[in-house]
Design a protein around this motif. Structure first.
Motif, mmCIF file in Angstrom:
data_model
loop_
_atom_site.group_PDB
_atom_site.id
_atom_site.type_symbol
_atom_site.label_atom_id
_atom_site.label_comp_id
_atom_site.label_asym_id
_atom_site.label_seq_id
_atom_site.Cartn_x
_atom_site.Cartn_y
_atom_site.Cartn_z
ATOM 1 N N SER A 171 0.588 5.560 -0.167
ATOM 2 C CA SER A 171 -0.367 6.672 -0.061
ATOM 3 C C SER A 171 0.367 7.996 0.104
ATOM 4 C CB SER A 171 -1.311 6.447 1.126
ATOM 5 O OG SER A 171 -0.585 6.357 2.340
ATOM 6 N N LEU B 120 -17.188 -0.551 5.245
ATOM 7 C CA LEU B 120 -16.892 0.874 5.387
ATOM 8 C C LEU B 120 -17.913 1.554 6.289
ATOM 9 C CD1 LEU B 120 -15.859 1.738 1.716
ATOM 10 C CD2 LEU B 120 -14.359 1.352 3.680
ATOM 11 N N GLU C 91 -6.089 -3.912 3.836
ATOM 12 C CA GLU C 91 -6.477 -3.098 2.673
ATOM 13 C C GLU C 91 -7.730 -2.289 2.976
ATOM 14 O OE1 GLU C 91 -5.982 -3.166 -1.861
ATOM 15 O OE2 GLU C 91 -4.832 -2.654 -0.117
ATOM 16 N N PHE D 295 -12.462 0.946 -6.564
ATOM 17 C CA PHE D 295 -13.292 2.096 -6.211
ATOM 18 C C PHE D 295 -12.940 3.244 -7.155
ATOM 19 C CE2 PHE D 295 -9.634 3.243 -3.492
ATOM 20 C CZ PHE D 295 -9.575 4.622 -3.637
ATOM 21 N N LEU E 39 -8.398 -2.510 -5.854
ATOM 22 C CA LEU E 39 -8.099 -2.976 -4.491
ATOM 23 C C LEU E 39 -7.558 -4.402 -4.586
ATOM 24 C CD1 LEU E 39 -11.279 -1.506 -2.789
ATOM 25 C CD2 LEU E 39 -8.937 -0.641 -2.592
ATOM 26 N N ILE F 34 -17.963 1.816 -5.199
ATOM 27 C CA ILE F 34 -17.261 0.545 -5.037
ATOM 28 C C ILE F 34 -17.836 -0.421 -6.057
ATOM 29 C CG2 ILE F 34 -16.684 -1.303 -3.436
ATOM 30 C CD1 ILE F 34 -17.721 0.836 -1.246
ATOM 31 N N GLN G 233 -6.935 0.617 5.018
ATOM 32 C CA GLN G 233 -6.291 1.635 4.197
ATOM 33 C C GLN G 233 -7.342 2.502 3.506
ATOM 34 O OE1 GLN G 233 -3.068 2.079 4.107
ATOM 35 N NE2 GLN G 233 -2.632 3.318 2.303
ATOM 36 N N LEU G 234 -8.394 1.868 3.023
ATOM 37 C CA LEU G 234 -9.476 2.604 2.374
ATOM 38 C C LEU G 234 -10.229 3.469 3.390
ATOM 39 C CD1 LEU G 234 -11.160 3.266 -0.082
ATOM 40 C CD2 LEU G 234 -12.414 1.103 0.237
ATOM 41 N N SER H 297 -2.584 0.125 -4.450
ATOM 42 C CA SER H 297 -2.746 -1.186 -3.828
ATOM 43 C C SER H 297 -2.226 -2.266 -4.771
ATOM 44 C CB SER H 297 -4.225 -1.440 -3.513
ATOM 45 O OG SER H 297 -4.458 -2.801 -3.234
ATOM 46 N N ASN I 19 0.849 -1.188 0.000
ATOM 47 C CA ASN I 19 0.000 0.000 0.000
ATOM 48 C C ASN I 19 0.888 1.242 0.000
ATOM 49 O OD1 ASN I 19 -2.548 -1.321 0.157
ATOM 50 N ND2 ASN I 19 -2.171 -1.723 2.322
#
Length: 633
Positions: A486, A590, A544, A628, A525, A562, A547-548, A494, A484
Motif C-alpha cells: 500500500s 466493512l 486482507e 472492489f 482481493l 464490492i 487492509q481494506l 493484494s 499486501n
C-alpha cells in the motif's frame, strides 16, 4: 595480557620459588643463579628475559624441577602450548608428586594440542588429590568431559570441505566475520589493516564474487574499530559493534545504519536498554527485524559473556532477556547468528563440551518456545583451537567462516563449506519484489506486508526502496502467504502465494504495479477466502479485510463497489447467487468495522466477467474472485 601472565605465574612461583629457606631440587649454583634472575625478570614484567634465564637454569641442570615448572607455566601464558607441554612432562617425569597443579595445567595444554587421551589421564590423576577447591574440581571435570567428547567426535567426523573465497575477497591482511544478504548478492566482512578494523563488501555477479571495496566513509572510521556486524536479509540495515566512540554509552556498543541509495546513512547508537555502560557486541538481527540477539557481560547473566535478546516494541527495543541456561554457561558464549528461519541459532562457546577453546554450536527453538540444549557442530568443523564467527546462507546449505589454519592468502581468510544436512536450519526461501507505478513505471516506496495465512500474523513489514522500488523478505518454505502493498494515493495490492513444494533454492519473484486511486480502477482481493460453494468468510481472510478497512479509513471520500465472481462450472443461477452472497459478506464486514454503508455497494456477477479462460483449474481459480472498484473519490 602481561598482568594476567604475572598473576597466574604466582600460582607456581609462590609455591616453590620465593621461599628463601626452601631446598631446591638442584644444588647447582649456576642453575640457582639463573633461576633467581628469572624471578627478578618476572617481577619487572620482562617475560622474554625470564624465559631466557629459565632456559639457562635448565641448561645448567636439566633435572631442575622448579625451573621446568615455572617455564612451562610461562610458556602456557604466552600461548606456546607445545613447548609448555614439554616442560610439564619433564616435571612429571622428574617428580610425579612435585605439585598436583602440574596435572591440571598439563591437561589444559594437552587439550589445546589435541592430545585428548593423555589430557584425560592427567586430569583424572589431578582429581585423586585431596582438598581440591570446588572451583578447580568443577573445572577439571569439565575438561575431562571435553576429552571424552573429543575422542568420540574425532572417531566420527562430519563432512567438511572448506573453499577459500579467493583473492577478490581475501588478501595478506586478516578478513573475518562474513555475513551475506538473503539473495547472496552481497557479502559484508571485516578487514584488519594496520590494526584498524573496517567493513568491506563484495557483490556477486555471474556467480562470482567481485573485488571487495571499502563499505562506506559514513560507517568506517580511521580512529575506531568497526566489526561484528549483522546485515538484514534485504541488505538495507547494518547492525554492528563500535568501541570507544565518543557517542557510545559503554566500552563497546551496538550501532545501526540504514542504506541510502548506493551509500549508507550515518550510524547511530542503540539507546538503553540494549546498550549500557558495560559491554554490548556481536549483534544478530532476526529475519523479520523484530528481535536482536547480542552478547553482553551485563549483570544477570550466567557467566562472563552471555547471549541476550531484545524485542522491538512500539516504544523501541525492549528490556533484554537472557537466552537462559540451555544456551549460556558459567563460561563464555559469543558470536550468535540467528538463521532466517528464526528458530535455529548458531554460536560459539567454551562452556559446552567441545574440542578445546571455543567451538561452534547449534540450538533449535522447541515447541515450548525455549531453546534446546545445543549440539556441537563436530570435528573437523571444530578443532582444538578457537572457532567463531559462523554465518549461513538463507537456504541453510552453506556456511561462511574465517580461519588462519588453512594455508590461505595470509592471516585470516574467509571460507565457505557445505553444512551437513543434520546441522542445517529449516528450509527458507525469499520473496524478491519490485514496486512500480502502473502508469509511469517509476519505482515507489510503499509499505509491504507479508502474512502467514495459517497463523494470520505478519511475518514481514517494511518499505520498498525509494530509489529502486525493491524489497526482499525471507520466508519459511512449506507455507501459504498473503502479500499486501500500500501507498498513499494508490490502490493497495493484494496477492497470495504458496511456498508448499517450492524449491527453497529458487526465489519467488514478483513485480507489483500500483494503480493510482481513480474511478474505475479495480483491486482483486486475492486473500479473501471461502469454502467451496459457501459464502462464510474464512479466518485467513481477516488480514486482507483489515487492509481494506484501513484503505477506506485513510481515504474517507472514496466509494467502492464490492463484487463477487465465479467460474462457469455448475448452475448459472446458483453461481449468480453465490457471487452476490460472497460480495455481501465482505460488505457486512466493512459495515461492522465502522465503514459507512453509503460508501459501499455490493454486487454479484456470477460467471459473466471472467479474467481467464475457464479451460483449466488454475484459470477457473482466477475467475473465482472477490474485487472492489472505485466508483467515486
Amino acid at each position: 595480557m602481561r598482568v594476567v601472565v604475572f598473576s597466574v605465574l604466582l600460582f607456581f612461583i609462590t609455591n616453590y620459588t620465593f621461599a628463601q629457606q626452601r631446598q631446591y631440587s638442584t644444588t647447582d649454583r649456576e642453575a640457582i643463579k639463573y633461576f633467581a634472575l628469572a624471578n627478578q625478570s618476572l617481577d619487572d614484567h620482562l617475560y622474554d628475559d625470564a624465559i631466557g634465564n629459565l632456559q639457562k637454569a635448565i641448561e645448567a641442570d636439566n633435572k631442575f624441577v622448579e625451573a621446568h615448572a615455572v617455564l612451562g607455566d610461562l610458556l602456557r601464558q604466552m600461548r606456546n602450548y607445545k613447548a609448555s607441554i614439554e616442560q610439564f612432562h619433564k616435571v612429571i617425569a622428574l617428580n610425579p608428586e612435585f605439585n598436583r597443579a602440574v596435572y591440571l595445567k598439563a591437561g589444559e595444554m594437552e587439550i589445546s594440542n589435541a592430545q585428548y587421551e593423555l589430557a584425560q589421564q592427567h586430569l583424572e590423576k589431578y582429581l585423586t588429590y585431596p582438598n581440591i577447591t570446588a572451583q578447580n574440581t568443577y573445572y577439571a571435570q569439565k575438561l575431562i568431559t571435553d576429552c571424552k567428547f573429543s575422542i568420540q567426535a574425532i572417531a566420527h567426523p562430519v563432512p567438511f570441505k572448506p573453499i577459500n573465497l579467493g583473492p577478490e575477497i581475501n588478501t595478506e591482511a586478516d578478513e573475518y566475520l562474513p555475513v551475506a544478504t538473503a539473495d547472496e548478492a552481497t557479502l559484508i566482512f571485516t578487514r584488519k589493516i594496520n590494526n584498524n578494523e573496517d567493513f568491506y563488501k563484495s557483490d556477486k555477479l555471474n556467480n562470482k564474487w567481485q573485488t571487495a571495496t571499502y563499505l562506506s566513509d559514513q560507517i568506517n572510521t580511521p580512529q575506531y574499530n568497526e566489526g561484528a556486524q549483522s546485515i538484514s536479509q534485504d541488505g538495507k540495515y547494518l547492525f554492528f559493534t563500535g568501541c570507544n566512540r565518543p557517542d557510545g554509552l559503554g566500552r563497546c556498543d551496538i550501532y545501526i545504519a540504514q542504506k541510502k541509495g548506493n551509500d549508507w546513512g550515518k550510524p547511530f547508537d542503540l539507546s538503553p536498554p540494549v546498550n549500557t555502560t558495560g559491554w554490548e557486541s556481536q549483534p544478530s538481527i532476526s529475519a523479520d527485524g523484530k528481535t536482536l540477539y547480542f552478547v553482553s557481560n551485563r549483570k544477570g547473566g550466567y557467566g562472563g559473556y552471555d547471549i541476550w535478546k531484545s524485542s522491538l516494541t512500539e516504544k523501541g527495543w525492549g528490556e533484554p532477556e537472557n537466552l537462559g541456561p540451555n544456551i549460556n554457561t558459567i563460561y563464555d558464549e559469543q558470536s550468535p547468528f540467528i538463521h532466517p528461519d528464526d528458530s535455529t541459532l548458531y554460536f560459539c562457546s567454551n562452556g559446552w563440551p567441545g574440542l578445546g577453546g571455543k567451538d561452534l554450536f547449534m540450538s533449535r527453538l522447541g515447541k515450548d518456545g525455549k531453546w534446546q540444549k545445543p549440539e556441537n557442530l563436530g570435528y573437523p568443523i571444530n578443532s582444538s583451537g578457537d572457532e567463531n564467527g559462523l554465518s549461513l546462507t538463507a537456504n541453510g546449505s552453506y556456511a561462511f567462516f574465517s580461519s588462519n589454519n588453512l594455508n590461505g592468502f595470509g592471516g585470516f581468510d574467509i571460507y565457505t563449506f557445505e553444512l551437513p544436512p543434520n546441522l542445517r536450519p529449516k528450509l527458507v526461501t525469499y520473496v524478491k519484489g519490485i514496486v512500480n507505478d502502473a502508469k509511469t513505471k517509476a519505482p515507489l516506496e510503499a509499505a509491504v506486508e507479508i502474512i502467514d495465512l495459517q497463523k494470520n500474523t505478519a511475518v514481514y513489514q517494511d518499505y520498498s526502496d525509494a530509489t529502486q522500488g525493491d524489497f526482499l523478505a525471507t520466508l519459511t518454505a512449506g507455507k501459504d502467504y498473503g502479500l499486501n502493498i500500500s501507498k498513499s494515493g494508490y490502490l493497495f495490492y493484494s496477492a497470495n502465494f504458496s511456498l508448499i513444494g517450492h524449491e527453497a533454492k529458487n526465489p519467488y519473484n514478483i513485480l507489483v504495479l500500483l494503480e493510482p486511486i481513480e474511478v474505475g480502477n479495480k483491486v482483486i482481493l486475492n486473500n479473501i477466502f471461502f469454502d467451496t460453494n459457501k459464502f462464510d468468510l474464512q479466518t485467513e481472510s481477516i488480514a486482507e479485510l483489515q487492509q481494506l478497512v484501513s484503505f477506506l479509513t485513510v481515504n474517507p471520500t472514496v466509494h467502492i463497489e464490492i463484487s463477487g465472481h465465479t467460474d462457469n462450472v455448475g448452475n448459472d443461477q446458483l453461481n449468480q447467487t453465490l457471487s452476490e452472497n460472497r460480495a455481501k459478506s465482505v460488505y457486512q464486514y466493512l459495515i461492522s468495522s465502522k465503514i459507512a454503508a453509503d460508501r459501499l455497494v455490493f454486487k454479484g456477477y456470477g460467471k459473466t466477467q471472467p479474467i481467464a479462460p475457464n479451460t483449466t483449474e488454475d484459470d477457473r481459480k482466477k475467475n473465482r474472485r472477490t474485487e472492489f472498484k472505485i466508483i467515486a473519490k
